[in-house]
Design an enzyme around this catalytic site. Structure first.
Site, PDB file in Angstrom:
ATOM      1  N   GLU A 168       0.795  -1.223   0.000  1.00 11.64           N
ATOM      2  CA  GLU A 168       0.000   0.000   0.000  1.00 11.64           C
ATOM      3  C   GLU A 168       0.838   1.289   0.000  1.00 11.64           C
ATOM      4  O   GLU A 168       0.855   2.048   0.975  1.00 11.64           O
ATOM      5  CB  GLU A 168      -0.944   0.008   1.204  1.00 11.64           C
ATOM      6  CG  GLU A 168      -1.955  -1.123   1.185  1.00 11.64           C
ATOM      7  CD  GLU A 168      -2.933  -1.080   2.350  1.00 11.64           C
ATOM      8  OE1 GLU A 168      -3.972  -1.748   2.255  1.00 11.64           O
ATOM      9  OE2 GLU A 168      -2.660  -0.382   3.355  1.00 11.64           O
ATOM     10  N   GLU A 356      -5.569  -8.513   0.898  1.00 15.04           N
ATOM     11  CA  GLU A 356      -6.119  -8.155   2.211  1.00 15.04           C
ATOM     12  C   GLU A 356      -7.604  -7.871   2.081  1.00 15.04           C
ATOM     13  O   GLU A 356      -8.036  -7.169   1.173  1.00 15.04           O
ATOM     14  CB  GLU A 356      -5.447  -6.906   2.811  1.00 15.04           C
ATOM     15  CG  GLU A 356      -4.041  -7.105   3.313  1.00 15.04           C
ATOM     16  CD  GLU A 356      -3.481  -5.851   3.991  1.00 15.04           C
ATOM     17  OE1 GLU A 356      -4.290  -5.007   4.454  1.00 15.04           O
ATOM     18  OE2 GLU A 356      -2.252  -5.727   4.050  1.00 15.04           O
TER      19      GLU A 356
END
Length: 450
Positions: A168, A356
């Site tokens: 991320e 995720e």
């Protein structure tokens, strides 16, 4: 409609995910150097209730029993990260053999239990020694990161086939170098743009390095993705949501795919040119084997004339009177479907892995059990949306629950619990929650999504 795991096929990758700083603890054990999160946690009022990751889940010492627990839960793939400062205490230079030995034991332990390790090379815990030189804002980070990647792949690449370069990048550059909410706590547009550009180059350069060393490796990287919609059905909110989408969802994936930064939809990104060097446009590109999509929610965005740079504001779920998690994220399972179908529009994206997806809810521990029905429903509902997307043609071939263990959730400390396994942080006792039991049943092809 009822279905089980078999509907996804035998080559679909199921697993759970964790990150080193969030679970390992042992913050200064066996030669490990300090990371930016070690330093950030020492500052007052930066972390909820003064929490820190010095012990966390004590995974560094308890990994054998936790790997055994993964096996008991029928989890075939385990995504974890390597702590850069455990391998290189000063970020570069001399390596730390005990840190390398630990990851060798962890990898070998997974393989001995029939669990495939999926390794993330950078999950936010930059060595503090590098931050003292500017961290991600200093272009020298590209050389340091490249050396770190090459070293890790040479050490572990004979047993690790799946690699993720960054976790991320929008979050660690935005929250860490623009808003100051995450480590290292820097603020300002210039810090953010410099850090973002260098991270974008590193995600591609990391891929090139791994490919040169292990041609058979499966190489990817991961991106946060929130499905974004306008708050009101008016033109200004549509424009605001488009700008927000360009910043949060497109800024890192599109340069990697050879599309460049989304400048046309977010003019402020023109200022990235200041940080470009000759050849950078080519350096931003790499043909990944897969992209990791990390989706938790949708965001509704409205026009905000006084908000600098993007004139947009996200309306919190709690302000909208919708069901939300401890993180104040709306529970909206169709967001995953929309995210997958949106990514499917990128023609040169080979494969999508949901690296995720999960939810933080308050747990009720009674009589040795945790009945977390809200989390169980969240996982079921998102797996249903995953199935819908796959049947609609999305090139998705994996799903990892965030997260295996309750852990240190960055600036929120230990308050939000995402785990399918409950952790008592005083005794380190592990208790499999109802969600974990259901996921184990689903992975054994006995559990159903109704």
């Amino acid at each position: 409609m009822q279905f089980n795991r078999a509907v996804f096929g035998n080559d679909f990758s199921w697993g759970v995910a964790t990150a080193a700083y969030q679970i390992e603890g042992a913050h200064n054990a066996d030669g490990k150097g300090p990371s930016i999160w070690d330093r950030f946690s020492e500052k007052k009022k930066k972390i909820f209730n003064g929490h820190h990751g010095q012990i966390a889940c004590d995974f560094y010492n308890r990994y054998p029993e936790d790997i055994s627990l993964l096996k008991q839960l029928h989890i075939p793939n385990y995504r974890f990260s390597i702590s850069w400062s455990r391998v290189f205490p000063k970020g570069t230079g001399s390596f730390n053999q005990p840190g390398i030995d630990y990851y060798n034991r962890l990898i070998d332990g997974c393989l001995a239990q029939g669990i495939q390790p999926w390794v993330t090379l950078y999950h936010w815990d930059l060595p503090d020694a590098l931050e003292q030189k500017g961290g991600w804002t200093n272009r020298e980070i590209i050389n340091g990161f490249s050396d770190y990647v090459a070293f890790c792949v040479k050490q572990f690449g004979d047993r690790v086939s799946h690699w993720m370069i960054l976790n991320e990048p929008m979050v660690f550059t935005g929250a860490g170098y623009f808003l100051g909410l995450h480590a290292p706590g820097k603020k300002g547009l210039s810090n953010f743009l410099a850090a973002a550009h260098h991270a974008a180059i590193c995600q591609a350069e990391g891929g090139r390095i791994i490919r040169s060393l292990f041609s058979h490796a499966k190489i990817g990287t991961t991106f946060s993705y929130a499905h974004i919609e306008p708050f009101r059905n008016i033109e200004k909110d549509f424009i605001a949501s488009k700008k927000t989408d360009a910043l949060l969802n497109r800024m890192f994936i599109e340069p990697l795919l050879g599309l460049g930064y989304p400048v046309s939809d977010l003019k402020i990104l023109q200022r990235l040119e200041k940080y470009f060097k000759d050849g950078d446009e080519a350096k931003l590109k790499f043909d990944m084997d897969f992209m990791g999509l990390q989706n938790y929610t949708r965001e509704l965005v409205r026009h905000a004339p006084f908000m600098p740079f993007i004139k947009a504001k996200i309306i919190k779920a709690s302000k909208r009177n919708v069901v939300h998690t401890q993180m104040d994220w709306e529970v909206h399972p169709p967001a995953l479907f929309h995210a997958l179908m949106r990514w499917n529009e990128y023609k040169n994206l080979k494969e999508i892995i949901v690296t995720e997806n999960g939810a933080a809810f308050e747990d009720n521990y009674e009589n040795g059990e945790v009945n977390d029905q809200h989390r169980l429903n969240y996982i079921k509902d998102h797996i249903r949306e995953l199935m819908f997307a796959k049947k609609a043609g999305a090139r998705v071939n994996g799903y990892f629950v965030w997260t295996f263990l309750d852990n240190f959730e960055w600036a929120e400390g230990y308050y939000p619990r995402f785990g399918i396994v409950h952790v008592n942080f005083e005794t380190q006792e592990r208790v499999v929650k109802s969600s974990g039991k259901w996921y184990a049943s689903f992975l054994s092809e006995k559990g159903l999504v109704e």
